[in-house]
Design a protein around this motif. Structure first.
Motif, short mmCIF file in Angstrom:
data_model
loop_
_atom_site.label_atom_id
_atom_site.label_comp_id
_atom_site.label_asym_id
_atom_site.label_seq_id
_atom_site.Cartn_x
_atom_site.Cartn_y
_atom_site.Cartn_z
N SER A 991 -11.62 -7.76 -0.35
CA SER A 991 -10.76 -7.16 0.48
C SER A 991 -9.52 -6.87 -0.15
O SER A 991 -8.66 -6.00 0.18
N GLY A 992 -9.04 -8.04 -1.10
CA GLY A 992 -8.02 -7.74 -1.73
C GLY A 992 -7.66 -6.57 -2.55
O GLY A 992 -6.59 -5.81 -2.72
N ASN A 993 -8.74 -5.83 -3.06
CA ASN A 993 -8.78 -4.60 -3.81
C ASN A 993 -8.41 -3.49 -2.86
O ASN A 993 -7.47 -2.65 -3.19
N LEU A 994 -9.15 -3.45 -1.60
CA LEU A 994 -8.70 -2.61 -0.68
C LEU A 994 -7.53 -2.56 -0.09
O LEU A 994 -6.96 -1.57 0.33
N LEU A 995 -6.95 -3.70 0.18
CA LEU A 995 -5.74 -4.06 0.84
C LEU A 995 -4.55 -3.41 -0.18
O LEU A 995 -3.77 -2.86 0.26
N ASN A 996 -4.94 -3.62 -1.48
CA ASN A 996 -3.77 -3.29 -2.43
C ASN A 996 -3.72 -2.02 -2.37
O ASN A 996 -2.59 -1.21 -2.88
N ARG A 997 -4.97 -1.11 -2.32
CA ARG A 997 -4.92 0.23 -2.25
C ARG A 997 -4.19 0.86 -1.04
O ARG A 997 -3.18 1.72 -1.08
N PHE A 998 -4.22 0.07 0.03
CA PHE A 998 -3.53 0.65 1.21
C PHE A 998 -1.88 0.27 1.06
O PHE A 998 -1.07 0.69 1.96
N ALA A 999 -1.86 -0.82 0.33
CA ALA A 999 -0.16 -1.20 0.39
C ALA A 999 0.61 -0.69 -0.68
O ALA A 999 1.01 0.18 -0.89
N LYS A 1000 0.30 -1.28 -1.93
CA LYS A 1000 0.98 -0.85 -3.31
C LYS A 1000 0.72 0.47 -3.81
O LYS A 1000 1.97 1.09 -3.82
N GLU A 1049 -2.38 -4.23 -15.13
CA GLU A 1049 -1.45 -4.98 -14.42
C GLU A 1049 -1.94 -4.81 -12.81
O GLU A 1049 -1.88 -6.00 -12.07
N SER A 1050 -2.52 -3.64 -12.51
CA SER A 1050 -3.13 -3.37 -11.01
C SER A 1050 -4.34 -4.28 -10.90
O SER A 1050 -4.48 -4.90 -9.90
N VAL A 1051 -5.29 -4.53 -11.90
CA VAL A 1051 -6.39 -5.38 -11.88
C VAL A 1051 -5.81 -6.62 -11.81
O VAL A 1051 -6.77 -7.26 -10.93
N SER A 1052 -5.05 -7.09 -12.26
CA SER A 1052 -4.72 -8.46 -12.24
C SER A 1052 -3.76 -9.05 -10.95
O SER A 1052 -3.48 -10.06 -10.46
N ARG A 1053 -3.57 -7.82 -10.14
CA ARG A 1053 -2.51 -7.77 -9.17
C ARG A 1053 -3.38 -8.39 -7.66
O ARG A 1053 -2.99 -8.98 -6.93
N SER A 1054 -4.61 -7.49 -7.79
CA SER A 1054 -5.53 -7.68 -6.48
C SER A 1054 -5.83 -9.18 -6.34
O SER A 1054 -6.01 -9.69 -5.21
N PRO A 1055 -6.14 -9.80 -7.39
CA PRO A 1055 -6.61 -11.25 -7.10
C PRO A 1055 -5.50 -12.13 -6.58
O PRO A 1055 -5.72 -13.03 -6.06
N ILE A 1056 -4.38 -11.61 -6.77
CA ILE A 1056 -2.96 -12.49 -6.12
C ILE A 1056 -3.04 -12.46 -4.41
O ILE A 1056 -3.08 -13.30 -3.95
N TYR A 1057 -3.42 -11.10 -3.95
CA TYR A 1057 -3.47 -10.72 -2.71
C TYR A 1057 -4.94 -11.41 -2.26
O TYR A 1057 -4.72 -12.06 -1.09
N THR A 1058 -5.72 -11.48 -2.80
CA THR A 1058 -7.05 -12.04 -2.33
C THR A 1058 -6.82 -13.58 -2.35
O THR A 1058 -7.29 -14.23 -1.21
N HIS A 1059 -6.28 -14.20 -3.17
CA HIS A 1059 -6.11 -15.59 -3.11
C HIS A 1059 -5.06 -16.00 -2.13
O HIS A 1059 -5.35 -17.06 -1.36
N LEU A 1060 -4.16 -15.06 -1.87
CA LEU A 1060 -3.06 -15.47 -0.74
C LEU A 1060 -3.98 -15.36 0.55
O LEU A 1060 -3.81 -16.08 1.41
N ASN A 1061 -4.68 -14.66 0.55
CA ASN A 1061 -5.53 -14.20 1.95
C ASN A 1061 -6.33 -15.19 2.19
O ASN A 1061 -6.44 -15.90 3.27
N GLU A 1062 -7.01 -15.70 1.15
CA GLU A 1062 -8.23 -17.08 1.17
C GLU A 1062 -7.21 -17.93 1.66
O GLU A 1062 -7.72 -18.88 2.39
N LYS A 1086 -2.61 -16.91 -11.48
CA LYS A 1086 -2.99 -15.73 -11.08
C LYS A 1086 -1.72 -14.70 -11.20
O LYS A 1086 -1.71 -13.52 -11.94
N VAL A 1087 -0.38 -15.43 -10.81
CA VAL A 1087 0.78 -14.56 -10.96
C VAL A 1087 1.21 -14.55 -12.47
O VAL A 1087 1.52 -13.26 -13.04
N ASP A 1088 0.99 -15.43 -13.29
CA ASP A 1088 1.07 -15.49 -14.63
C ASP A 1088 0.35 -14.49 -15.24
O ASP A 1088 0.74 -13.73 -16.37
#
Length: 1436
Positions: A991-1000, A1049-1062, A1086-1088
């Protein structure tokens, strides 16, 4: 000045000899100049700046470095350089004593030089002591020394063989050679080099040759890592926040005491939010301000060089007019202009690099603060901050702060630059410059007004928050939406937010277009006003090349601050809004550490009253007092909503303590009512950060009945579990959650109804092996919330909760003897469970437990034998789902422009082409005007020239408005593509990947791509001036690498949102296990990882900028040199036009490629949005012209004809040849072991999965031939996992507003929710929080029942819908279903066999086949599988 020259002349014994230096065709610098200015300049640089540099090293030391060979060589060379000066001093003192009296400078210069070198050696040593590996400071010192030695070198070479003093002659060459060696050595770092320009070149070329991987990127420097940044910042922010809260508490007390009116209190609330934002800004400024000031200093030096260039241009044009001027002056001016332009470029890019570095650190810091805050925010604040809003904080708002860092200096520096420009224009044009000032005064307020209006439109962020929040809920509850055919209703809600967002965005973009038009016209308007006033106030005022093109150069400089200022002001306003939002979240109330105290003797409640918020009603009241003996089993029972889960939350410190005290002995392990599963392997979920101890681990697996599941998993306990446990059944998730707690070996276990989701005999096994008196937790303190009456006799203490109060307490026998409510309840509802308990105890013995819990939709991975396919699914889940190609495909641009429409594209291109043609024309017209002859001190036809110039200028000032058509269509397509995707898509896409599409990504399409397109239309003009081949070569190298870095950078950004959501969803579990630090480390990693991809991207941008600007500076040099060489043939006007435009090329090259790159980088967002267009889609929601009767199905008869179903093509069928006819009004129970295919039947009826073979007929109509919504809206399911959405309770029951309030209330009454809803302040309009977290799990399940009662379709499917309910409520619900759905066909997937014993028929499934089907009594009589299942459940 004359006085200073006289002093130097007296000191040297001779003058500076300016006549032979400047006013000659063969210039030479005097010996006095060479031995004073050229020697002292590097010395002054080092002596003045070294104290500041050493202080900086002292404050930011990194530890002592070992003495390396490089450092030794630098020290040795420094020793030799210093000795040369002392030797020369003594040589002059002894051998040239007579010259000392005449030329004192020859004695002092070597001493000054040697002492300076000694200082440089000391600085080298100090750098080593403070851990500095490379020194830009000393590099510039040695570079300045070498440059200043070139002129004496030239003089010495000319005197080769003629020098009267051979010793000093040879000494100079030796000294110069050693200086060159020091300069060479200073280019290298002392171990672990961080020379990013060299690394950037390698990275860019590698990215051009082959796709970049994450391993190709550099590691972050220590000072850029999350741990370093946040550790320094967090303490300061905590102190700042505490101070702010104290001030707010004091002001609140005053407000309450004085009883301020409501409006005043509202203003005070706004002031509080703003102050929190300013506190955050102050904290960030203290942490990152010093480094940012270094960049600001570079910007000021850059401005000094920038304003020097027009002055040199003036001298060059003056040289072109002067026929007697020597040629060397022209070459000198050309070289000086080139040197100043290069220095301007160097300092500009150093400033930009510094700003982006600070921006990156600010982003890291804010992300870290938000993540840490999400772990400690209390429940009341959590309900006001949804996951979508928190994701928006770390995506959109952090980006706004980064932009603020980059452009903030323009806010205060732009007015200064404008003032300096106008000052220099006054020098050239006199009082006519006042006309330019008037024009600027007009433009500034206009841009200020636009910036204010755009800041007011930042409510767009509110709509974006709402949209992202709703999308997050849709993605989390997509299964429910599909079951109920609610996609259209929620699509309309999303589009409602989107329309409001786009409406605001459209206004903002119109204002931005007006601002951009004023920018495009600003240089012309200023020039037109000044030139017009200049030539009209006096006929003798002549516009020659020097006045025109120097003024135009200054006006072009003026254009930069005028363009940056509105954007900087707008960015600042947006950043202030983001700071307020971030500050508001970071200042939310936190869980109080003193809510629970840790005792070493007992676990106890003393006179406790608790609530979920400060102002809310208490959830536990009447001063609860409980003493829990160590090692005892305490059972908590009560109806749905009685406060059982709240009691455990109070022990965890999750609630607001109104009074009393709670103390807990030792460590805690917590099993929530809804299992929280991480996106990790099964083993990692159980170990949960602990070291693996094999024997204990195996014992836990066996006790929690997980060993049979491991045999079904393809990789055993190493199998990767998808997001939210998507490839586990509900029972498996609950057992994994329990195993996590058991493995912890904690002192106190809080178990929130962990056995409700498992079969009865599995629950009994877990109780016996884990929780009960003989379980592995028998010596631990256990607090068990349960609805299972069979476990109560073995409890040491039972607490009966009613409406948040403990109505009864005692042992099982004590409560029975009292003959109270508990005893009546037990006698009424628990007879069958006691029988089951006795049966389990007497018959089972050591029977091996086989998992019976229900197979879920997402357990398809368990059914597969193909390990290769499973690994493919794993990588699909865990890795990016798009290829890392080198550049964006042309189709993406075509797709983007196709959404805009050809007519609009053609009109925009025509307008921009016309604009650029007019711009070129009016500049060429100026050159013609400058070359007009002067007759009698005036120029002819001045009015005509001014009129033509004005017409061309106004023509180039037009500006087309940016449109939002593309972003509207792309978002709509993305939303439709996602909602039309089958469930398998959501199971394999985080869901982090999908949410990234609708946000960023949507944000980039809304704002960044149109902005870049506006700037790119100037490219045609630039390409007519620059070298096309070099430009395109650099562009192709850079863009290929930049796009790959953008993707990484986009690929590595989605896990941040997924981890935050989790993390947000599992925060209570993380806190209970005291694992905050481990999750924080995971977030840091993940941020690094994301910043590791971001940092090379902006370094590569600087690489491109440096190369392009030096290319542009080369064009300036070439244009100037060629102009000087063609002095007799080129007119001053043409020279002015060529050189002034070549000066603009330097800036335009970087500007155009940066814009081009921004578009290329951001068009990746279009690619990422459009990639879901080609994914598999469901069948049509509705079919036009369908002849389906409105009242279908009228009977509810279901017929399966040789039906087969598979989860993916090429796999074994999950259902095999199912042929069964379910008549109207029949009640069918579906039972079987895990993987038998029970849930697959339900999925087939709802067409969540399409048939592989055969058909399903409902009332004689093939469901494959009708629309999905036509089907799903006419049948109903009550799922096992109840899902609510944020919004009113009525919306959750009836999103289409298809039913009246009376019907809704009737449904609530039948679902036993009417009393609960009636007591709510807003009743049906009660606002449900995200996921329905503000009501209990059981109440959520009742809401799902109310939905079914409201729809009242002829077919009802129950998927173990009452597992989370107490027995009394379960019995009431079962009776409601029997009465209200009496004339309906009911299919129940059952765990509790006693709930289906009165059903018409029971279907027993095994391995995808129906093995038995008959009435329960007949099946028992046949003594088949159903008979043994009933016997195991204790029903026989």
């Amino acid at each position: 000045m004359f006085w200073n020259i006289q002093i130097i002349s007296g000191f040297c014994g001779q003058g500076l000899d300016q006549e032979n230096t400047w006013y000659t065709h063969n210039p030479e610098l005097s010996n006095c100049f060479q031995n004073t200015v050229l020697v002292w300049a590097p010395c002054i640089y080092l002596w003045v700046l070294s104290p500041f540099y050493c202080l900086r090293l002292y404050c930011h030391g990194r530890g002592r470095l070992p003495l390396s060979s490089l450092c030794s060589a630098k020290l040795l060379l420094g020793f030799f350089l210093a000795s040369f000066g002392f030797v020369e001093f003594f040589y002059i003192l002894l051998e040239r004593r007579q010259e000392i009296q005449q030329h004192l400078v020859f004695l002092l210069s070597p001493i000054i030089r040697s002492l300076t070198v000694v200082l440089a050696v000391c600085v080298i040593h100090w750098e080593r002591m403070r851990g500095c590996r490379s020194s830009v400071f000393l590099f510039f010192f040695w570079l300045l020394g070498v440059v200043c030695s070139l002129i004496p070198l030239h003089a010495k070479v000319q005197l080769a063989g003629l020098s009267p003093d051979i010793v000093r002659y040879l000494a100079f060459f030796s000294y110069f050679a050693l200086q060159l060696a020091q300069l060479f050595l200073s280019c290298f770092a002392d171990r672990a080099p961080s020379v990013y320009v060299v690394c950037a070149s390698r990275l860019v070329f590698k990215g051009y040759r082959s796709p970049l991987q994450a391993e190709d990127l550099w590691s972050l420097r220590e000072e850029d890592t999350s741990e370093k940044i946040i550790s320094d910042l967090e303490e300061e922010w905590t102190a700042e926040r505490t101070k702010l809260q104290q001030e707010n508490h004091l002001s609140t007390s005053i407000a309450l005491g004085s009883r301020l009116p409501e409006q005043a209190q509202f203003l005070r609330k706004i002031q509080k939010e703003q102050s929190s934002g300013f506190c955050l800004l102050r904290t960030l400024a203290r942490s990152f301000g010093p480094y940012f000031l270094n960049g600001t200093l570079c910007l000021m030096v850059h401005d000094a060089f920038m304003f020097s260039v027009p002055q040199v241009l003036s001298l060059l044009l003056g040289f072109m007019k002067d026929e007697d001027a020597p040629m060397w002056k022209g070459f000198f001016y050309a070289s000086l202009m080139f040197l100043l332009s290069c220095l301007q470029s160097v300092f500009n890019h150093q400033y930009t690099y510094t700003c982006f570095t600070v921006g990156m650190r600010v982003k890291t810091a804010v992300m870290g603060l938000v993540y840490r805050k999400s772990l400690v925010v209390n429940s009341a604040a959590r309900r006001t901050c949804t996951v979508g809003e928190i994701v928006n904080l770390v995506s959109a708002d952090t980006q706004k702060l980064m932009d603020f860092v980059v452009y903030f200096n323009a806010v205060w520096l732009a007015p200064i630059e404008v003032t300096l420009c106008l000052f220099f224009l006054w020098q050239h044009l006199g009082p006519s410059a006042l006309a330019g000032i008037a024009t600027v005064i007009f433009i500034f307020p206009l841009n200020g007004f636009i910036a204010r209006q755009r800041s007011k439109l930042q409510v767009q962020m509110k709509y974006m928050d709402g949209r992202v929040k709703l999308m997050n809920e849709i993605l989390n509850g997509i299964k429910i939406l599909k079951f109920y055919a609610w996609e259209k209703a929620f699509l309309e809600q999303v589009l409602g937010y989107r329309e409001k967002e786009l409406k605001t965005l459209k206004k903002s973009q119109i204002l931005y277009s007006v601002s951009l038009a004023s920018f495009n016209s600003s240089s012309f308007l200023i020039a037109f006003a000044m030139f017009g006033v200049y030539v009209l106030i006096d006929d003798k005022n002549v516009l020659d090349a020097q006045k025109i093109f120097v003024s135009m150069a200054l006006i072009n400089i003026l254009k930069t601050p005028l363009s940056q200022l509105p954007f900087a002001m707008s960015t600042t306003m947006q950043a202030l809004v983001s700071l307020k939002r971030l500050g508001k979240f970071l200042c939310q109330d936190e869980l109080k550490p003193d809510n629970v105290t840790r005792e070493s003797f007992k676990s106890v409640f003393e006179n406790g009253t608790f609530s979920w918020s400060k102002d809310g009603p208490p959830c536990l009241k009447s001063r609860i007092s409980v003493r829990v003996p160590c090692g005892s089993l305490v059972a908590v029972v009560g109806h749905v909503g009685s406060g059982k889960s709240s009691l455990l939350s109070a022990m965890l410190g999750e609630t607001e303590k109104r009074s009393g005290a709670v103390s807990v002995k030792g460590s805690i392990a917590y099993v929530p009512q809804q299992a929280w599963i991480q996106n990790a392997s099964l083993q990692d979920n159980i170990l949960f950060g602990q070291e693996k101890k094999e024997s204990w681990y195996q014992r836990v697996l066996e006790a929690c009945a997980l060993l049979p599941d491991l045999d079904n998993l393809p990789a055993g306990d190493a199998t990767e579990i998808g997001e939210k446990g998507l490839n586990l059944s509900g029972g498996q998730k609950q057992r994994v959650s329990l195993a996590r707690a058991v493995y912890r070996k904690a002192d106190v276990y809080l178990l929130d109804d962990p056995l409700s989701a498992v079969d009865a005999h599995v629950g009994q096994h877990i109780f016996n092996k884990v929780i009960g008196p003989k379980g592995i937790l028998r010596d631990k303190t256990r607090v068990l919330v349960t609805h299972g009456m069979s476990f109560l006799p073995q409890a040491d203490l039972i607490l009966v909760l009613v409406d948040g109060e403990i109505s009864e307490r005692g042992s099982y026998q004590e409560l029975l003897n009292r003959n109270g409510d508990f005893a009546d309840f037990i006698h009424t509802f628990a007879s069958s469970e006691r029988k089951e308990c006795l049966s389990e105890a007497s018959q089972r013995g050591n029977i091996t437990v086989v998992c019976h819990d229900c197979s879920r939709v997402r357990s398809f991975i368990l059914k597969l034998d193909d390990t290769v396919f499973l690994l493919t699914i794993y990588f699909w889940l865990m890795i990016s789902i798009f290829p890392l190609s080198q550049q964006v495909k042309l189709e993406m641009y075509i797709e983007y422009f196709r959404t805009i429409g050809l007519p609009l594209i053609v009109s925009i291109v025509f307008l921009y082409a016309f604009q650029q043609a007019a711009s070129l024309s009016y500049n060429y017209w100026l050159s013609l005007w400058a070359d007009q002859p002067v007759i009698n001190g005036t120029q002819l036809n001045v009015d005509l020239k001014l009129g033509v110039y004005g017409a061309l200028g106004f023509a180039q000032g037009q500006q087309s408005c940016r449109c939002i058509i593309a972003s509207r269509h792309l978002h709509l397509d993305l939303l439709n593509n996602v909602l039309h995707s089958p469930m398998s898509f959501f199971e394999s896409t985080p869901s982090g990947n999908l949410l990234n599409r609708f946000a960023k990504e949507i944000d980039a399409i809304d704002n960044m791509i149109p902005d870049g397109n506006d700037r790119n239309h100037s490219l045609a003009w630039v390409l007519t001036i620059i070298s096309l081949s070099l430009f395109l070569t650099l562009k192709s190298f850079y863009v290929a690498t930049s796009c790959q870095l953008r993707r990484l950078e986009s690929v590595s950004r989605s896990p941040i949102y997924t981890h935050l959501n989790e993390t947000v969803q599992g925060a209570s579990v993380i806190r209970a296990f005291n694992e905050q630090s481990r999750f924080i480390m995971g977030a840091n990693h993940k941020v690094d990882h994301n910043q590791t991809a971001y940092f090379p991207r902006f370094v590569a941008t600087r690489w491109l900028g440096v190369n392009l600007e030096f290319l542009g500076n080369g064009i300036v040099l070439a244009a100037s040199i060629l102009s000087v060489m063609a002095k007799g043939t080129l007119s001053p006007g043409m020279v002015g036009l060529a050189v002034s435009h070549s000066l603009q090329v330097t800036g335009f090259l970087s500007w155009i490629v940066r814009s081009w790159t921004d578009v290329e980088n951001n068009i990746v967002s279009v690619e990422r949005v459009k990639e879901y267009a080609d994914t598999p889609k469901e069948a049509a929601w509705s079919i036009e012209g369908s002849s389906l009767p409105p009242s279908w199905p009228q009977k509810g008869a279901i017929e399966f004809q040789d039906y087969g179903l598979q989860y993916r093509k090429g796999l074994e069928l999950a259902l095999k040849g199912i042929s069964v006819h379910i008549k109207e009004r029949e009640k069918i129970g579906i039972v079987g072991r895990t993987g038998a295919g029970k849930s697959s039947l339900a999925l087939g009826i709802f067409r969540i999965l399409e048939a592989a073979k055969g058909q399903i007929y409902i009332d004689g109509i093939n469901i494959a031939e009708i629309g999905l919504h036509d089907l799903r809206s006419r049948i109903t399911i009550i799922p096992q996992d109840p899902v609510l959405f944020s919004g009113s309770l009525r919306m959750n029951l009836d999103p289409f507003d298809a039913y009246s309030d009376e019907e809704v209330w009737n449904a609530l009454e039948l679902a036993h929710l009417k009393n609960f809803v009636s007591e709510l302040p807003d009743k049906l309009n009660h606002e449900c929080s995200e996921g329905g977290e503000n009501i209990s799990l059981g109440q959520r399940q009742l809401v799902c029942l109310a939905r079914a009662l409201l729809r009242k379709t002829k077919i009802l499917v129950l998927d173990e819908a009452t597992a989370a309910l107490d027995l009394e409520t379960d019995t009431l619900i079962q009776s409601t279903i029997r009465s209200q759905f009496e004339d309906c066909a009911v299919l129940t997937i059952a765990h509790r066999l006693n709930t289906i014993m009165d059903y018409t028929k029971v279907i027993v499934m095994d391995k995808g086949h129906i093995v038995e089907m008959d009435s329960p009594s007949n099946l028992i009589a046949k003594r088949g599988q159903f008979y043994y299942m009933c016997r195991e459940a204790g029903l026989l």
